[in-house]
Scaffold this motif. Structure first.
Motif, PDB file in Angstrom:
ATOM      1  N   VAL A 131       0.794  -1.224   0.000  1.00 24.69           N
ATOM      2  CA  VAL A 131       0.000   0.000   0.000  1.00 24.69           C
ATOM      3  C   VAL A 131       0.833   1.284   0.000  1.00 24.69           C
ATOM      4  N   SER A 132       2.093   1.202   0.273  1.00 25.05           N
ATOM      5  CA  SER A 132       2.952   2.379   0.241  1.00 25.05           C
ATOM      6  C   SER A 132       4.352   1.928  -0.129  1.00 25.05           C
ATOM      7  N   ASN A 133       4.672   2.015  -1.422  1.00 21.40           N
ATOM      8  CA  ASN A 133       5.918   1.455  -1.921  1.00 21.40           C
ATOM      9  C   ASN A 133       6.427   2.261  -3.101  1.00 21.40           C
ATOM     10  N   CYS A 134       7.373   1.707  -3.839  1.00 22.92           N
ATOM     11  CA  CYS A 134       7.976   2.434  -4.954  1.00 22.92           C
ATOM     12  C   CYS A 134       6.954   2.735  -6.043  1.00 22.92           C
ATOM     13  N   HIS A 135       6.010   1.803  -6.281  1.00 20.10           N
ATOM     14  CA  HIS A 135       4.961   2.040  -7.275  1.00 20.10           C
ATOM     15  C   HIS A 135       4.046   3.171  -6.822  1.00 20.10           C
ATOM     16  N   THR A 136       3.736   3.186  -5.519  1.00 20.05           N
ATOM     17  CA  THR A 136       2.896   4.242  -4.963  1.00 20.05           C
ATOM     18  C   THR A 136       3.529   5.603  -5.189  1.00 20.05           C
ATOM     19  N   PHE A 137       4.832   5.699  -4.961  1.00 17.12           N
ATOM     20  CA  PHE A 137       5.536   6.968  -5.127  1.00 17.12           C
ATOM     21  C   PHE A 137       5.433   7.475  -6.562  1.00 17.12           C
ATOM     22  N   VAL A 138       5.720   6.620  -7.529  1.00 17.02           N
ATOM     23  CA  VAL A 138       5.660   7.044  -8.938  1.00 17.02           C
ATOM     24  C   VAL A 138       4.232   7.444  -9.309  1.00 17.02           C
ATOM     25  N   ALA A 139       3.251   6.673  -8.848  1.00 14.00           N
ATOM     26  CA  ALA A 139       1.857   7.004  -9.134  1.00 14.00           C
ATOM     27  C   ALA A 139       1.463   8.345  -8.512  1.00 14.00           C
ATOM     28  N   LEU A 140       1.954   8.619  -7.294  1.00  9.07           N
ATOM     29  CA  LEU A 140       1.682   9.909  -6.650  1.00  9.07           C
ATOM     30  C   LEU A 140       2.286  11.062  -7.447  1.00  9.07           C
ATOM     31  N   CYS A 141       3.469  10.842  -7.998  1.00 12.66           N
ATOM     32  CA  CYS A 141       4.097  11.877  -8.831  1.00 12.66           C
ATOM     33  C   CYS A 141       3.207  12.225 -10.017  1.00 12.66           C
ATOM     34  N   LEU A 142       2.716  11.196 -10.711  1.00 17.94           N
ATOM     35  CA  LEU A 142       1.853  11.425 -11.874  1.00 17.94           C
ATOM     36  C   LEU A 142       0.538  12.074 -11.454  1.00 17.94           C
ATOM     37  N   LYS A 143       0.029  11.698 -10.293  1.00 21.42           N
ATOM     38  CA  LYS A 143      -1.201  12.315  -9.779  1.00 21.42           C
ATOM     39  C   LYS A 143      -0.979  13.787  -9.494  1.00 21.42           C
ATOM     40  N   GLU A 144       0.127  14.104  -8.817  1.00 18.75           N
ATOM     41  CA  GLU A 144       0.373  15.481  -8.420  1.00 18.75           C
ATOM     42  C   GLU A 144       0.592  16.399  -9.618  1.00 18.75           C
ATOM     43  N   MET A 145       1.168  15.877 -10.687  1.00 15.79           N
ATOM     44  CA  MET A 145       1.365  16.703 -11.878  1.00 15.79           C
ATOM     45  C   MET A 145       0.165  16.619 -12.825  1.00 15.79           C
ATOM     46  N   ARG A 146      -0.852  15.811 -12.425  1.00 15.99           N
ATOM     47  CA  ARG A 146      -2.049  15.601 -13.256  1.00 15.99           C
ATOM     48  C   ARG A 146      -1.641  15.191 -14.674  1.00 15.99           C
ATOM     49  N   TYR A 147      -0.790  14.181 -14.750  1.00 14.15           N
ATOM     50  CA  TYR A 147      -0.288  13.766 -16.059  1.00 14.15           C
ATOM     51  C   TYR A 147      -1.452  13.323 -16.946  1.00 14.15           C
ATOM     52  N   ALA A 148      -1.472  13.848 -18.177  1.00 21.56           N
ATOM     53  CA  ALA A 148      -2.517  13.567 -19.175  1.00 21.56           C
ATOM     54  C   ALA A 148      -3.896  13.983 -18.678  1.00 21.56           C
ATOM     55  N   GLY A 149      -3.937  14.857 -17.662  1.00 23.40           N
ATOM     56  CA  GLY A 149      -5.204  15.330 -17.133  1.00 23.40           C
ATOM     57  C   GLY A 149      -5.921  14.334 -16.254  1.00 23.40           C
ATOM     58  N   PHE A 150      -5.240  13.252 -15.884  1.00 23.02           N
ATOM     59  CA  PHE A 150      -5.867  12.188 -15.091  1.00 23.02           C
ATOM     60  C   PHE A 150      -5.478  12.331 -13.625  1.00 23.02           C
ATOM     61  N   PRO A 151      -6.460  12.509 -12.709  1.00 17.70           N
ATOM     62  CA  PRO A 151      -6.141  12.757 -11.301  1.00 17.70           C
ATOM     63  C   PRO A 151      -6.116  11.518 -10.416  1.00 17.70           C
ATOM     64  N   PHE A 152      -6.269  10.345 -10.987  1.00 22.09           N
ATOM     65  CA  PHE A 152      -6.431   9.147 -10.153  1.00 22.09           C
ATOM     66  C   PHE A 152      -5.322   8.116 -10.361  1.00 22.09           C
ATOM     67  N   TRP A 153      -4.129   8.570 -10.695  1.00 19.44           N
ATOM     68  CA  TRP A 153      -3.014   7.649 -10.894  1.00 19.44           C
ATOM     69  C   TRP A 153      -2.725   6.836  -9.633  1.00 19.44           C
TER      70      TRP A 153
END
Length: 198
Positions: A131-153
């Motif tokens: 629930v909190s790991n390396c994948h979580t970190f990368v997904a949070l990065c994409l969420k915070e930058m709203r990559y491709a306009g998607f807020p639920f990475w």
């Protein structure tokens, strides 16, 4: 003194305090890239990077360790204790970068690519296995930058591993062999064992 990192590499604790570009050891100069991936210099701008976790990856080839590259090409990873830190010279903490997917910074919809990474670093908690790991970190990065306009990475963190598995570029032939050959052997052995006991 430098601290031992997983995979037998040494990392200067100062790197976790400051993420400034500098010359490093290993296989070349770690510094600012021109926007292009440079495997020899460990530069992966705007990339999701991935490497083998020996044993785990060979049995389940989609499983591995993940990090993300800033606009300068330096890679950040989450190894269990916040905040995420700069990866050691030579790749990620478990092994050199084996695969990567380079994204388009023009698809960032909030702030900049690097600002999204910095915001995600501040939200991390201690490693929590699934629930909190390396994948979580990368997904949070994409969420915070709203990559491709998607807020639920952050809801799809494990799909990032599938993304890299299906579409990731390999870095070098030796690293590819280190990933592929043991995986083939391990999967074949598992199939053989199940077949012989079935």
């Amino acid at each position: 003194p430098p601290a031992m990192r997983m995979g037998g590499r040494f990392d200067d604790p100062a790197d976790t305090e400051s993420l400034q570009d500098e010359r490093g050891g290993g296989n070349g100069v770690r510094g600012i890239c021109s926007g292009e991936v440079d495997v020899q210099r460990d530069c992966y701008p705007f990339c999701i990077v991935w490497t083998v976790i020996p044993g785990c990856t060979w049995c389940v080839p989609v499983v591995g360790h993940m990090g993300i590259g800033k606009s300068t090409g330096e890679v950040l990873e989450f190894m269990g204790l916040p905040p995420a830190s700069r990866a050691p010279s030579g790749g990620l903490s478990f092994n050199p970068v084996c695969r990567y997917v380079q994204l388009n910074p023009d698809r960032v919809r909030r702030g900049t690519w690097d600002e999204g990474i910095e915001r995600a670093r501040s939200y991390l908690q201690c490693h929590g296995a699934c629930v909190s790991n390396c994948h979580t970190f990368v997904a949070l990065c994409l969420k915070e930058m709203r990559y491709a306009g998607f807020p639920f990475w952050h809801w799809m963190s494990y799909l990032l591993a599938v993304w890299v598995f299906l579409f990731g570029h390999f870095t070098t032939a030796p690293r590819t062999a280190f990933y592929v050959l043991p995986s083939i052997f391990a999967v074949a052995l598992i199939v053989l064992l199940f077949h012989s006991t079935g």
